[in-house]
Each structure stands twice: as structure tokens, then as C-alpha cells.
Enzyme design. Structure first.
Site, short mmCIF file in Angstrom:
data_model
loop_
_atom_site.label_atom_id
_atom_site.label_comp_id
_atom_site.label_asym_id
_atom_site.label_seq_id
_atom_site.Cartn_x
_atom_site.Cartn_y
_atom_site.Cartn_z
N HIS A 40 0.82 -1.22 0.00
CA HIS A 40 0.00 0.00 0.00
C HIS A 40 0.86 1.28 0.00
O HIS A 40 1.59 1.53 0.97
CB HIS A 40 -0.90 0.02 1.24
CG HIS A 40 -1.67 -1.25 1.42
ND1 HIS A 40 -2.71 -1.61 0.59
CD2 HIS A 40 -1.56 -2.26 2.34
CE1 HIS A 40 -3.21 -2.79 1.00
NE2 HIS A 40 -2.52 -3.19 2.05
N SER A 69 1.73 -0.28 -5.49
CA SER A 69 0.83 -0.57 -4.38
C SER A 69 0.34 -2.01 -4.51
O SER A 69 0.44 -2.61 -5.58
CB SER A 69 -0.36 0.39 -4.38
OG SER A 69 -1.06 0.24 -3.16
N SER A 98 -5.67 1.78 -2.37
CA SER A 98 -5.00 2.17 -1.12
C SER A 98 -3.96 3.26 -1.25
O SER A 98 -3.49 3.80 -0.25
CB SER A 98 -4.37 0.93 -0.47
OG SER A 98 -3.33 0.43 -1.29
N ASP A 105 3.25 -7.62 -0.13
CA ASP A 105 2.12 -7.59 0.79
C ASP A 105 0.94 -8.27 0.09
O ASP A 105 0.32 -7.68 -0.79
CB ASP A 105 1.79 -6.14 1.15
CG ASP A 105 0.64 -6.03 2.16
OD1 ASP A 105 -0.12 -6.99 2.34
OD2 ASP A 105 0.49 -4.94 2.76
N GLU A 137 4.39 -9.32 4.09
CA GLU A 137 3.77 -8.51 5.13
C GLU A 137 2.54 -9.14 5.80
O GLU A 137 2.33 -8.97 6.98
CB GLU A 137 3.35 -7.17 4.48
CG GLU A 137 2.58 -6.20 5.35
CD GLU A 137 3.44 -5.41 6.31
OE1 GLU A 137 4.67 -5.56 6.28
OE2 GLU A 137 2.87 -4.64 7.10
N ASN A 143 4.61 -11.16 8.88
CA ASN A 143 3.31 -11.10 9.56
C ASN A 143 3.37 -11.74 10.94
O ASN A 143 2.78 -11.23 11.88
CB ASN A 143 2.24 -11.80 8.72
CG ASN A 143 0.87 -11.70 9.36
OD1 ASN A 143 0.31 -10.61 9.45
ND2 ASN A 143 0.36 -12.81 9.85
N LYS A 163 4.31 -7.65 14.75
CA LYS A 163 3.50 -7.31 13.56
C LYS A 163 2.06 -7.74 13.81
O LYS A 163 1.19 -6.94 14.11
CB LYS A 163 4.10 -7.93 12.29
CG LYS A 163 3.60 -7.28 11.00
CD LYS A 163 2.21 -7.67 10.65
CE LYS A 163 1.69 -7.12 9.35
NZ LYS A 163 0.31 -7.54 9.10
N ASP A 219 -0.20 -4.60 14.49
CA ASP A 219 -0.77 -4.01 13.27
C ASP A 219 -2.17 -4.59 13.00
O ASP A 219 -3.17 -3.86 12.90
CB ASP A 219 0.23 -4.30 12.15
CG ASP A 219 -0.25 -4.15 10.72
OD1 ASP A 219 -1.42 -4.39 10.44
OD2 ASP A 219 0.58 -3.82 9.86
N ASN A 220 -2.25 -5.93 12.95
CA ASN A 220 -3.52 -6.57 12.61
C ASN A 220 -4.59 -6.22 13.65
O ASN A 220 -5.76 -6.02 13.31
CB ASN A 220 -3.36 -8.09 12.53
CG ASN A 220 -2.30 -8.51 11.52
OD1 ASN A 220 -1.40 -7.75 11.22
ND2 ASN A 220 -2.40 -9.71 11.01
N CYS A 226 -6.14 -2.22 13.10
CA CYS A 226 -7.54 -2.31 12.65
C CYS A 226 -8.48 -1.67 13.66
O CYS A 226 -9.51 -1.11 13.29
CB CYS A 226 -7.93 -3.75 12.37
SG CYS A 226 -7.09 -4.43 10.91
N HIS A 254 -7.63 -9.23 3.26
CA HIS A 254 -6.75 -8.76 2.18
C HIS A 254 -7.40 -8.72 0.80
O HIS A 254 -7.20 -7.78 0.03
CB HIS A 254 -5.48 -9.60 2.11
CG HIS A 254 -4.44 -8.98 1.21
ND1 HIS A 254 -3.65 -7.93 1.61
CD2 HIS A 254 -4.13 -9.22 -0.08
CE1 HIS A 254 -2.88 -7.57 0.61
NE2 HIS A 254 -3.14 -8.34 -0.43
N HIS A 313 -3.64 2.10 8.66
CA HIS A 313 -3.21 2.19 10.05
C HIS A 313 -2.35 3.43 10.28
O HIS A 313 -1.63 3.87 9.38
CB HIS A 313 -2.37 0.97 10.43
CG HIS A 313 -3.09 -0.35 10.30
ND1 HIS A 313 -4.44 -0.45 10.11
CD2 HIS A 313 -2.61 -1.61 10.36
CE1 HIS A 313 -4.77 -1.73 10.06
NE2 HIS A 313 -3.68 -2.45 10.19
N SER A 357 5.52 -2.79 12.33
CA SER A 357 5.50 -3.72 11.18
C SER A 357 6.70 -3.49 10.27
O SER A 357 7.37 -4.43 9.85
CB SER A 357 4.24 -3.50 10.34
OG SER A 357 3.10 -3.56 11.15
N GLN A 379 10.01 -5.40 8.70
CA GLN A 379 10.28 -5.53 7.26
C GLN A 379 11.74 -5.20 6.95
O GLN A 379 12.41 -5.93 6.20
CB GLN A 379 9.37 -4.58 6.45
CG GLN A 379 8.00 -5.13 6.15
CD GLN A 379 8.03 -6.26 5.10
OE1 GLN A 379 9.09 -6.70 4.64
NE2 GLN A 379 6.85 -6.74 4.75
#
Ligand code: NAI
Length: 484
Positions: free
Chosen positions: A51, A74, A79, A140, A202, A227, A232, A236-237, A241, A347, A405, A413, A417
Site C-alpha cells: 500500500h 501498491s 489504497s 504484501d 507482510e 506477519n 507485527k 498491526d492486525n 484495525c 486482504h 493504520h 510492522s 520488514q
């Protein structure tokens, strides 16, 4: 420099937001400082598909600060933040003479444009001006990994992608791009694959694809599963969210969430964050799950757990978070009440049967604004005419209707990476073909880099306590099977 973005004059706005984001991304900024002299990514040619947001802009400029050559697209048609893309392209240069990083992305790509843009990330030039491929991928959802693997499969089989048939609209575009590229260079993808030291992936859905490939023996290069770093997926998840789901619903619809009945399909990491996000607004949240452990967690977190069929006629908001397909079907749509809101934060867009929706007899799709549509259902089978609101055409709504996010959680995250890229690039021989997670000491380090910004006082183990627990004073503190 080649690039394809919407509008370079947005670069100044993008640059201001990038500098705000840098302050909120202490992990990435610490890596820039630590590796400024040693340049561990010097010589790396990174093809990235993730993204194209402001936060990703800080990631890209961190990879460059560590010595890498980078090209970016992307991983989703909706996104991209066009001001982020513009600022990354302009770099230290000007709109007339951009000197930044080649980006190939804009908000609102068609599927055909998406796959054409993705192919651009493979077109590097070496110091002598020769065309070369990337030597490392950052993905990703696995789309650029898929392009390489499918390309190699067609080359090995001596088959022509253009002669393959499929009903899947997206796969048709993949075949078109591969067909064109193989006509220009019949060994393009094999040459590219041979140079690739690995991919860092990701997201949950991309990681699933990698393990599948590894199991069937078709994985061509090593992969690091970013992930499943704790810093992560458990951040992040979940917390990402929790922030960006309601942001997307609010920007898309501005409907009052408090008091409404919201159904969250799936109670994994994304589902947990999404459910909390809606509950925080006062929604009455219902969970659907197939996994008894997650269903029990949801119940004990205080949510009602039901089947979608039991609640589809009465709920106001439906959010899919499963990474699975066919969660909301045409039959569900038909049963929903007038002005129900439907969105997906998993996703891919196949969690909701958008193709089936568009084929309902007499249905009309009416755009309220980009990424917000009302679908007008005619009266039929004893049901009155009604409208259903669908966000981001069934694609991840937190990035389509909002800006994804926030920086701080993405710093966690993306620090993973960057560490994964350094591992794959500098310790290639330690990673034979397979799928790996980063070692726990690096996971703990990512967390450590984010503590000061929140004023966290971390307690230190004494030597006696460390001996009692059987862990080193400096960590890692937990066994690999610990679940957090
Ligand atoms: P997860 O595996 O932790 O959770 C998915 C849950 O859905 C599981 O508990 C599973 O049992 C459940 N599920 C599967 N089929 C179901 C069905 N038919 N009905 C009800 N529940 C079902 O995966 P995670 O990490 O939560 O990711 C979910 C999706 O979100 C993935 O596609 C991932 O790539 C994506 N993702 C999206 C983000 C975003 O910003 N929009 C951020 C991170 C991940």
C-alpha cells in the site's frame, strides 16, 4: 527517472505528512541512524508491492537510507495516497525535476492498470545502464511473488499465458501481463527469479500462499514471514484495525455507529481489533467464527457469537475479516435490511461475493462518492426494494475509505520488514529456500525501539531472577511456543 503517479504537485503536502510520520515511526528512524555508516542494503535492488501510503513512504526512504535501490507499486487498487506517492517520486528534487524513488501507483487503479503497474517494479537499471531485475522482493499479499512464480511456471512448461483460459477477471490480467512480457523476453521471469535472494511478506494472506508453495515444492526463493513476528500481527492486525476500521466506516458513511448491531466475521487478530473498534463506538457487536478456540475467546471477551444466517436480517453493519472467501454471499445480501452497510478489511475482495451481487436481476450500482456505492435492489420475491451500502467495492475498506493504520503501529510492522530485508540480503546462505520468521531477539528489539516514545518504564530482570526463569537477562524472554 521513470514513474507513474497521479499528480506530482501533491508532493509538498506529502512531504509535510512524511515528516509528521517520521516522528511517529521511532523504529524506522532508529534503523536509519544505526545503519547510516554500514549501509547493509548497498547493492540491494528491492522491488516493493505494498500500500503506497505515507507510512510506506517512510519505509521506502529508510530502505534507501540503508543503501538500497528501490522501485515501488501498491498492493491494492484503492489504497494509494497520491500525495505520498508524489512526495516519494519528487524526493529532494522538484516537481519539474524529480529525483526520488520510482513509484507506480495511484488511488483508483483499474485491475488492468494494477497489474501493468506491478510489472514496472521489476525493471531496474544497473550502474552501467543495463536492464536488470530486482535481487530482493518486499511483498504484501503475494502479488509480485505470484508474478515471478507464474512467469517461471509458464517458461518451464513452454506454455503461452495468452492461450490459458480463466473466468477470474483478475487472473485474466495476470495472464495478459505475463503474455506480453514473455513475447518480449521468453526467459524474463527465470532470469529474474535466479537473481532473487528472497522475499519478505507482510500479511496473513500472502504468508498462507508462501507456505502452500513451500509445501507443494514450488517456492523458488526463501521467504521471511513478517506477519508472524509478534510485533507485527499482534499489533498491526489488531491495534491497527482497531484504529482504521471505524475510520473507514466514518469517512465512508458518517453513520452513527453507537447502538447499531455490527457483525464481525472472523475473530483472528484483525477480527479482534475490528470488534473492539466497533464496541468502542457503542455498537452491539456479534462475531461469527469457524474455529472453536476463537469463538470461545470472542464469547469470553463478551461478544455474542452467532452464525451469519441467524443475524443477517437484523444487523446494520457487516465486516469481513477472515482472509477466507465467500463469507457474504448473494443470498445474504438479499436478506439484509434496507441501508445495511457491508465492508471487508481482509486482504482480498473475494470475502464478499461482489461478482454475484452485480449479477442480481435488476440491481443498480449507484456511486455516492468514490469507494462508496449504494446497490439498489428492486422489489422481488415478496421483498421490498432496498439499498445496501458497500464500501471500497469489497476491498479492504480501512485503506480504501480511510488512510489505513496510523504511523506508530506501522513503525512496528515496517521495522520488522527492514530487519527481514537485511537478514535476507546480508545472510543469504543462512536462509535456504523455506519460510522463516525473524528470530525472537529481533522481535523483542522492535518492541524495545517503541517503548521510549510511549514513556514505558521496562523492569529489568536481576541475574537471580533470570537464572530462576532460565532466560538471559538481555532476552529473549519467551520460548518460541509462547503465544502472547
Ligand atoms: P487470522 O487467521 O488471525 O484470522 C482470521 C479468522 O477468520 C480466523 O480465526 C478464522 O478461524 C476465521 N474464519 C475463517 N473462515 C471463516 C468463516 N467462514 N466464518 C467466520 N470466520 C472464519 O488472520 P488475520 O491476521 O486476522 O488476517 C485476516 C485477513 O486480514 C487476512 O486476509 C490478512 O491478510 C488481512 N489483514 C488486513 C489488514 C488491513 O489493514 N486491512 C491488516 C492485517 C491483515
Amino acid at each position: 527517472m521513470d514513474y507513474k503517479v497521479a499528480d506530482l504537485t501533491l508532493a509538498e503536502y506529502g512531504r509535510k505528512e512524511l515528516s509528521l510520520a517520521e516522528h511517529e515511526m521511532p523504529g524506522l528512524m532508529a534503523l536509519r541512524e544505526r545503519y547510516a555508516d554500514s549501509q547493509p542494503l548497498a547493492g540491494a535492488r528491492i522491488a516493493g508491492s505494498l500500500h503506497m501510503t505515507i507510512q510506506t513512504g517512510v519505509l521506502i526512504e529508510t530502505l534507501v537510507a540503508l543503501g538500497a535501490d528501490v522501485r515501488w507499486a501498491s498492493c491494492n487498487i484503492f489504497s494509494t495516497q497520491d500525495h505520498a506517492a508524489a512526495a516519494i517520486v519528487v524526493g529532494d528534487g522538484t516537481v519539474e525535476n524529480p529525483t526520488g524513488i520510482p513509484v507506480f501507483a495511484w488511488k483508483g487503479e483499474t485491475l488492468g492498470e494494477y497489474w501493468d503497474l506491478a510489472e514496472n517494479v521489476f525493471d531496474f537499471t544497473d550502474a552501467d545502464g543495463n536492464a536488470v531485475g530486482p535481487n530482493i522482493l518486499l511483498d504484501d499479499g503475494g502479488d509480485i511473488t505470484l508474478l515471478v512464480h507464474k512467469g517461471v511456471e509458464f517458461e518451464k512448461a513452454g506454455a503461452v499465458p495468452g492461450q490459458d483460459t480463466t473466468d477470474n477477471e483478475e487472473y485474466k490480467e495476470v495472464l495478459r501481463v505475463l503474455d506480453r512480457s514473455l513475447k518480449n523476453n521468453p526467459s524474463r521471469w527465470t532470469n529474474i527469479a535466479n537473481d532473487i535472494k528472497g522475499v519478505s511478506e507482510e500479511t496473513t494472506t500472502g504468508v498462507l500462499r508462501l507456505y502452500d508453495r513451500f509445501k507443494e515444492g514450488s517456492l523458488l526463493f526463501p521467504a521471511i514471514n513478517v506477519n508472524d513476528s509478534v510485533t507485527k500481527s499482534k499489533f498491526d492486525n489488531k491495534y491497527g484495525c482497531r484504529h482504521s476500521l471505524i475510520d473507514g466506516i466514518n469517512r465512508g458513511t458518517d453513520v452513527m455507529i453507537g447502538g447499531k448491531v455490527a457483525v464481525v466475521c472472523g475473530y483472528g487478530d484483525v477480527g479482534k481489533g475490528s470488534a473492539e473498534s466497533l464496541r468502542g463506538q457503542g455498537a452491539r457487536v456479534i462475531i461469527t467464527e469457524i474455529d472453536p478456540i476463537c469463538a470461545l475467546q470472542a464469547a469470553m471477551d463478551g461478544f455474542e457469537v452467532r452464525r451469519l444466517d441467524s443475524v443477517v436480517e437484523t444487523a446494520d453493519i457487516f465486516i469481513t475479516t477472515t482472509g477466507n472467501f465467500n463469507i457474504i454471499t448473494v443470498e445474504h445480501f438479499k436478506k439484509m435490511k434496507n441501508q445495511a452497510i457491508v465492508g471487508n478489511i481482509g486482504h482480498f475482495d473475494n470475502e464478499i461475493d461482489m461478482a454475484g451481487l452485480s449479477k442480481i436481476d435488476g440491481i443498480v450500482k449507484d456511486e455516492i462518492k468514490p469507494q462508496v456505492h449504494q446497490w439498489l435492489f428492486p422489489a422481488a420475491d415478496g421483498r421490498e426494494a432496498k439499498k445496501i451500502i458497500v464500501l471500497s467495492e469489497g476491498r479492504l475498506l480501512n485503506l480504501g475509505n480511510a488512510t489505513g493504520h496510523p504511523s506508530f503501529v506501522m513503525s512496528n510492522s515496517f521495522t520488522n520488514q527492514v530487519l527481514a530485508q537485511i537478514e535476507l540480503y546480508t545472510k543469504t546462505s543462512e536462509y535456504p529456500v523455506g519460510v522463516y520468521v525473524l528470530p525472537k531477539h529481533l522481535d523483542e528489539e522492535v518492541a524495545r525501539l517503541h517503548l521510549d516514545a510511549l514513556g514505558v518504564e521496562l523492569t529489568e530482570l536481576s541475574q537471580e531472577q533470570a537464572d530462576y526463569l532460565g532466560v538471559p537477562v538481555e532476552g529473549p524472554y519467551k520460548a518460541d511456543h509462547y503465544r502472547y
